[in-house]
Design a protein around this motif. Structure first.
Motif, mmCIF file in Angstrom:
data_model
loop_
_atom_site.group_PDB
_atom_site.id
_atom_site.type_symbol
_atom_site.label_atom_id
_atom_site.label_comp_id
_atom_site.label_asym_id
_atom_site.label_seq_id
_atom_site.Cartn_x
_atom_site.Cartn_y
_atom_site.Cartn_z
ATOM 1 N N ARG A 57 -7.444 -8.259 -6.055
ATOM 2 C CA ARG A 57 -7.081 -7.492 -4.860
ATOM 3 C C ARG A 57 -6.211 -6.297 -5.225
ATOM 4 N N HIS A 104 0.830 -1.199 0.000
ATOM 5 C CA HIS A 104 0.000 0.000 0.000
ATOM 6 C C HIS A 104 0.871 1.259 0.000
ATOM 7 N N ASP A 141 -8.316 -3.605 -6.674
ATOM 8 C CA ASP A 141 -9.032 -2.868 -5.633
ATOM 9 C C ASP A 141 -8.140 -1.783 -5.025
ATOM 10 N N TRP A 142 -6.871 -2.109 -4.795
ATOM 11 C CA TRP A 142 -5.939 -1.099 -4.286
ATOM 12 C C TRP A 142 -5.807 0.058 -5.264
ATOM 13 N N ARG A 197 1.233 4.191 -2.944
ATOM 14 C CA ARG A 197 1.019 5.609 -2.633
ATOM 15 C C ARG A 197 2.217 6.454 -3.027
ATOM 16 N N ASP A 255 2.095 6.836 -6.717
ATOM 17 C CA ASP A 255 1.044 7.789 -7.067
ATOM 18 C C ASP A 255 1.501 9.228 -6.829
ATOM 19 N N LYS A 275 -3.915 6.827 -14.139
ATOM 20 C CA LYS A 275 -4.276 7.698 -13.021
ATOM 21 C C LYS A 275 -5.328 8.701 -13.462
ATOM 22 N N GLY A 331 -8.024 1.017 -7.424
ATOM 23 C CA GLY A 331 -9.267 1.769 -7.430
ATOM 24 C C GLY A 331 -9.357 2.767 -6.287
ATOM 25 N N LEU A 332 -8.806 2.422 -5.134
ATOM 26 C CA LEU A 332 -8.805 3.345 -4.004
ATOM 27 C C LEU A 332 -7.937 4.566 -4.280
ATOM 28 N N LEU A 333 -6.962 4.431 -5.156
ATOM 29 C CA LEU A 333 -6.093 5.547 -5.514
ATOM 30 C C LEU A 333 -6.567 6.255 -6.787
ATOM 31 N N ASN A 334 -7.788 5.965 -7.206
ATOM 32 C CA ASN A 334 -8.387 6.596 -8.396
ATOM 33 C C ASN A 334 -7.635 6.233 -9.680
#
Length: 270
Positions: free
Chosen positions: A179, A128, A182-183, A132, A135, A233, A185-188
């Motif tokens: 999975r 994670h 999904d990670w 980040r 990103d 992104k 997707g949480l970061l757009n």
């Protein structure tokens, strides 16, 4: 009795696989990271399959700067890419341009138009945090190309064997592609391409394995040894919407009353 033994074996196997798949992403256990494909079992075979997919997507990338994170990413060529300035970041790889930690990249925000992350989440103690950090240095609408090993595959199940646990790729932590998406997707990030391939692991009989792979690729793609994801992104600006205030006409009833009274007086005069 044979049926009972087989049922017990499969039930224990399912328990081990479920505990392996649903384990927390962050760990404090030290993971030996391979910095070259020669350190990975059947690494040459894996690199060839991934190189074919990178060659397909590199001409579709545009921008000024490209990041190749990790020694495994640095060894794969990206000469067909339209992004000429490419930086390889690692600590021990001989192909690196910059020596740095993957959690603390020495770049300002929104520096890279594309990032190549090949088999790095499997060997990260905190995937994670790694995503980040990537990103942070990625520009808006930038491309992220990443890959990893599938635990629900023949190659992934081989990691349950005692003599394979300390070898790469089984010493890493494999995650399902769903999975990982999904990670993202949480970061757009929008997943624009996803593929699970290599149903059969590498064998000495390349012609026979290629023939079987073509037959089994479609019906058994879910149990492929590896996955390859291309994500973009997406950053949507936040624009405050001004409310449309509606002014209530409080004098409207008086106007009606005045008009009514005026009409009634005019009628009496007639």
């Amino acid at each position: 009795m044979l049926l009972t033994v087989s049922m017990n074996f499969f039930s224990s196997l399912i328990q081990v696989l479920s505990s392996t798949i649903m384990k927390p992403a962050r760990t404090v256990t030290h993971i030996e990271v391979p910095y070259s494909w020669s350190d990975v079992t059947n690494g040459e075979w894996v690199a060839q399959l991934l190189q074919a997919r990178i060659d397909e997507w590199c001409p579709k990338l545009f921008g000024y700067h490209m990041l190749k994170l990790g020694g495994l990413s640095a060894e794969l060529t990206s000469g067909h890419c339209n992004i000429q300035h490419q930086i390889s970041v690692d600590k021990f790889s001989t192909y690196r341009n910059v020596e740095a930690e993957s959690f603390e990249l020495p770049f300002i925000e929104k520096s890279f138009d594309a990032c190549l992350l090949i088999h790095q989440l499997d060997y990260s103690s905190d995937p994670h945090r790694l995503l980040r950090e990537i990103d942070r240095v990625m520009v808006d609408d930038g491309y992220l190309l990443l890959s990893g090993n599938n635990p629900l595959s023949i190659n992934g199940i081989c990691g349950l064997l005692p003599w394979n646990r300390n070898k790469a790729p089984w010493n890493g932590r494999m995650y399902l592609s769903s999975r990982v998406m999904d990670w993202l997707g949480l970061l757009n990030y929008e997943v624009i391409y996803h593929e699970t391939f290599a149903v059969l692991p590498a064998t000495r009989h390349l012609a026979c394995s290629a023939w079987l792979e073509n037959i089994l690729s479609e019906p058994l793609s879910a149990i492929g040894s590896m996955y390859f994801i291309v994500a973009r992104k997406r950053t949507f600006p936040l624009k405050p919407i001004k409310p449309k205030w509606k002014v209530r006409r409080q004098l409207a009833p008086l106007q009606v009353n005045c008009r009514t009274e005026a009409r009634s007086e005019a009628a009496k005069q007639k």
